[in-house]
Write an enzyme that holds these catalytic residues in place. Structure first.
Site, PDB file in Angstrom:
ATOM      1  N   ASP A  44       2.911  18.516 -15.940  1.00  0.00           N
ATOM      2  CA  ASP A  44       3.400  19.678 -15.477  1.00  0.00           C
ATOM      3  C   ASP A  44       3.379  19.249 -13.689  1.00  0.00           C
ATOM      4  O   ASP A  44       2.456  18.994 -13.100  1.00  0.00           O
ATOM      5  CB  ASP A  44       2.565  20.915 -15.680  1.00  0.00           C
ATOM      6  N   ILE A  45       4.595  19.840 -13.039  1.00  0.00           N
ATOM      7  CA  ILE A  45       4.696  19.341 -11.664  1.00  0.00           C
ATOM      8  C   ILE A  45       4.054  20.252 -11.036  1.00  0.00           C
ATOM      9  O   ILE A  45       4.062  21.544 -11.347  1.00  0.00           O
ATOM     10  CB  ILE A  45       6.115  19.597 -11.171  1.00  0.00           C
ATOM     11  N   ASN A  64      10.707  24.704  -4.875  1.00  0.00           N
ATOM     12  CA  ASN A  64      11.886  25.487  -5.072  1.00  0.00           C
ATOM     13  C   ASN A  64      12.323  26.672  -3.611  1.00  0.00           C
ATOM     14  O   ASN A  64      13.241  26.492  -3.384  1.00  0.00           O
ATOM     15  CB  ASN A  64      12.041  26.198  -6.334  1.00  0.00           C
ATOM     16  N   ASP A  84      16.072  20.258  -8.257  1.00  0.00           N
ATOM     17  CA  ASP A  84      16.668  19.642  -9.417  1.00  0.00           C
ATOM     18  C   ASP A  84      16.327  17.997  -9.034  1.00  0.00           C
ATOM     19  O   ASP A  84      16.279  17.187  -9.870  1.00  0.00           O
ATOM     20  CB  ASP A  84      17.900  19.877  -9.431  1.00  0.00           C
ATOM     21  N   GLU A 101       9.439  22.926 -15.683  1.00  0.00           N
ATOM     22  CA  GLU A 101       8.705  21.298 -14.898  1.00  0.00           C
ATOM     23  C   GLU A 101       7.934  20.944 -15.631  1.00  0.00           C
ATOM     24  O   GLU A 101       6.998  20.362 -14.914  1.00  0.00           O
ATOM     25  CB  GLU A 101       8.326  22.390 -13.440  1.00  0.00           C
TER      26      GLU A 101
END
Ligand code: ATP
Ligand code: MG
Lengths: 277, 250
Positions: B89-90, B97, B106, B132
């Site tokens: 997971d980022i 964002n 993106d 994500e």
């Protein structure tokens, strides 16, 4: 009603606390398919013949097959006890051979992961069984999954079943290693099943003990004994009985495998008595 | 063989399918000389391919992931192979964002997807699992190597300089949670994912940009131990319980 029971302990399955309960005997193995269920059912019958009140609990939650061996397909099972749909009394059945069984039932696969709830339910069931029987045999799964280790941790006696195959012995050795390290076990009893030669169980036990002494016990600061409880010869009658869905001890009480199990029952009964007194 | 005339391509509404394939840079025109059946098969294969792909990153999508995972469980049950599932997971993706805009977001997803694909072996599967979140399935990954592999993935992502605009690069980190397929317990994909997810949660709460693995208990028996186990035993003591000899009834 449950207030006498120990609550499910910490979630960390790596450090299962051991609360061995007298009278509870676990039948386990390193590798699957070596004869745990066969031994559990027939040993129960042999102990019952000696006048003991015996219950076999299908503790192989993931893949129960005691029902097939005993040819019993009850409506109410351990699964229903866990989910509250049945009482213990409704789920305990008389088995051929003069002992009682508590079968897991399909649906137990949901319980193949050891959550605190499963532990709690399991403990509750075992503790309620103990006062009613002289011996509670746990037919466990193979290997070292959470559920197996937990079930075994409840037992005061561990019977390890292995066949003389190298893979079975290696897995038995690995499992014993885990039990000695994690559960601080001081004794495990070995049953060598499907032997083809007299005396091989003694030799195998001796060899396992030597390797354990060197690689496990030496760094332990306490002793560990692998006791040889007995051999059960490979016997074509076993397969016949399984095919006919009969209990060997009942249908062929004098065949070589039945005789061997009778001797194991006697040795075990003596050990249990000598420990009490 | 089917005569070509049984399939009337003009009677089929293929426009949408063709547009989808076109969009995915797949040749959707019927090649001269290509039979109608062959052409249809190609369109269907192309659509199947599309249905398993995440359009933004080109990785497998969640559906693809579940298919591979189900097969891995089968393999493990039969072969005892060690298969590691990683969920990635980022870290702080929402603020990326919010700060730099969705196009930058993106861009980050694409860059990380490319990096993951480069980090693993051809037998491994990388999928976009959620917004994500990515998943990696690593077959034949022995427990002793799991952490090193996951660490390498984590470090490679952290070392990326992601271009989000001309002259503007960004560094991001990921948290990784992993679990091995349950070997002895006959289990389900859900339980496996849940165990990896718990480790991911742990990695997040312990400060992010780290790897947490649910280690299987090792059945570690060294070669030396094995050698000693069998050295003193005579061969016939270890006899395999061979086929039971036929019984002669008197
Ligand atoms: N002494 C024996 N002689 C011949 N065959 C045997 C003997 N013991 C067991 N078997 C065979 O091995 C088969 C497997 O036994 P069993 O189902 O009891 O194993 P298990 O350890 O309980 O397996 P699982 O790990 O799947 O629960 C039996 O069906 C029987 O045919
Ligand atoms: Mg069994």
């Amino acid at each position: 009603m449950n207030d006498t029971l120990a609550p499910a302990a910490s979630d960390a399955a790596d450090n299962l606390p051991v609360h061995p309960i007298g009278k509870v005997i676990a039948v386990t193995s390193g590798k699957g398919g070596v004869g745990k269920t066969f031994v559990s059912a027939n040993l129960a019958a042999a102990l019952a013949k000696r006048g003991l009140r015996v219950l076999v609990l299908d503790a192989d939650l993931g893949l129960a097959n005691l029902d097939v061996v005993l040819n019993l397909y009850p409506k109410l099972t351990l699964h229903d006890v866990f989910t509250g749909k049945a009482t213990l009394d409704e789920a305990i059945l008389p088995a051929p051979g003069g002992f009682s069984v508590l079968l897991a039932g399909s649906g137990m696969i949901e319980y193949s992961r050891l959550t605190p709830e499963v532990r709690g339910e399991f403990l509750r069931v075992v503790h309620s069984l103990v006062p009613r029987f002289d011996v509670v045999l746990l037919d466990t799964g193979a290997g070292i999954s959470d559920v197996v280790l937990f079930a075994v941790s409840l037992a005061s006696e561990i019977l390890m079943v292995a066949t003389p195959e190298p893979t079975s012995l290696t897995d038995a050795y690995a499992t014993i290693k885990v039990l000695v390290g994690q559960q601080q076990r001081e004794r495990i009893r070995l049953i060598v099943n499907q032997t083809t030669r007299a005396g091989s169980g003694v030799a195998i036990t001796h060899q396992l003990q030597q390797v354990l002494d060197r690689f496990v016990v030496s760094g332990l600061g306490r002793s560990f004994t692998l006791s040889h409880l007995g051999d059960i010869p490979a016997d074509p009658e076993v397969r016949q009985a399984v095919m006919r869905r009969q209990l060997l001890m009942q249908s062929q009480p004098t065949c070589s495998a039945s005789t061997a199990i009778g001797q194991i029952a006697r040795a075990l009964a003596e050990k249990l008595v000598s420990k009490d007194g | 063989m089917l005569p070509d005339s049984l399939v009337d391509l003009h009677a089929l509404q293929l426009d949408d399918a063709r547009a989808l394939l076109e969009h995915d840079a797949q040749n959707s025109d019927r090649d001269p000389g290509e039979s109608a059946v062959h052409y249809l098969q190609r369109v269907i294969d192309g659509l199947c391919d599309l249905s398993l792909k995440d359009p933004l990153t080109g990785l497998g999508n969640r559906r693809h992931f579940h298919g591979v995972l189900a097969r891995a469980i089968e393999t493990v049950a039969r072969s005892g192979d060690s298969v590691l599932l990683l969920l990635l997971d980022i870290d702080h993706f929402k603020s990326i964002n919010d700060t730099y805009g969705h196009l930058a977001g993106d861009q980050v997803l694409r860059a990380i997807a490319g990096c993951l694909a480069r980090c693993v072996r051809p037998v491994d599967t990388v999928a976009r699992y959620g917004g994500e979140e990515f998943a990696v399935i690593l077959p034949h990954c022995r427990p002793a190597f799991g952490r090193a592999v996951a660490e390498r993935i984590r470090a490679s992502v952290a070392a990326l300089a992601i271009d989000i605009a001309p002259l503007q690069t960004l560094s991001v980190t990921i948290s990784i949670g992993g679990a091995y397929a349950p070997e002895w317990v006959r289990s389900t994909a859900d339980l496996w994912i849940e165990r990896a997810d718990q480790q991911l949660y742990r990695a997040k709460t312990e400060g992010r940009n780290r790897v947490c693995l649910d280690q299987p208990r090792e059945l570690a028996v060294s070669a030396e131990e094995k050698g000693l186990l069998f050295s003193q035993l005579e061969l016939d003591e270890l006899a395999l319980p061979g086929p039971v000899p036929p019984r002669v009834n008197a």
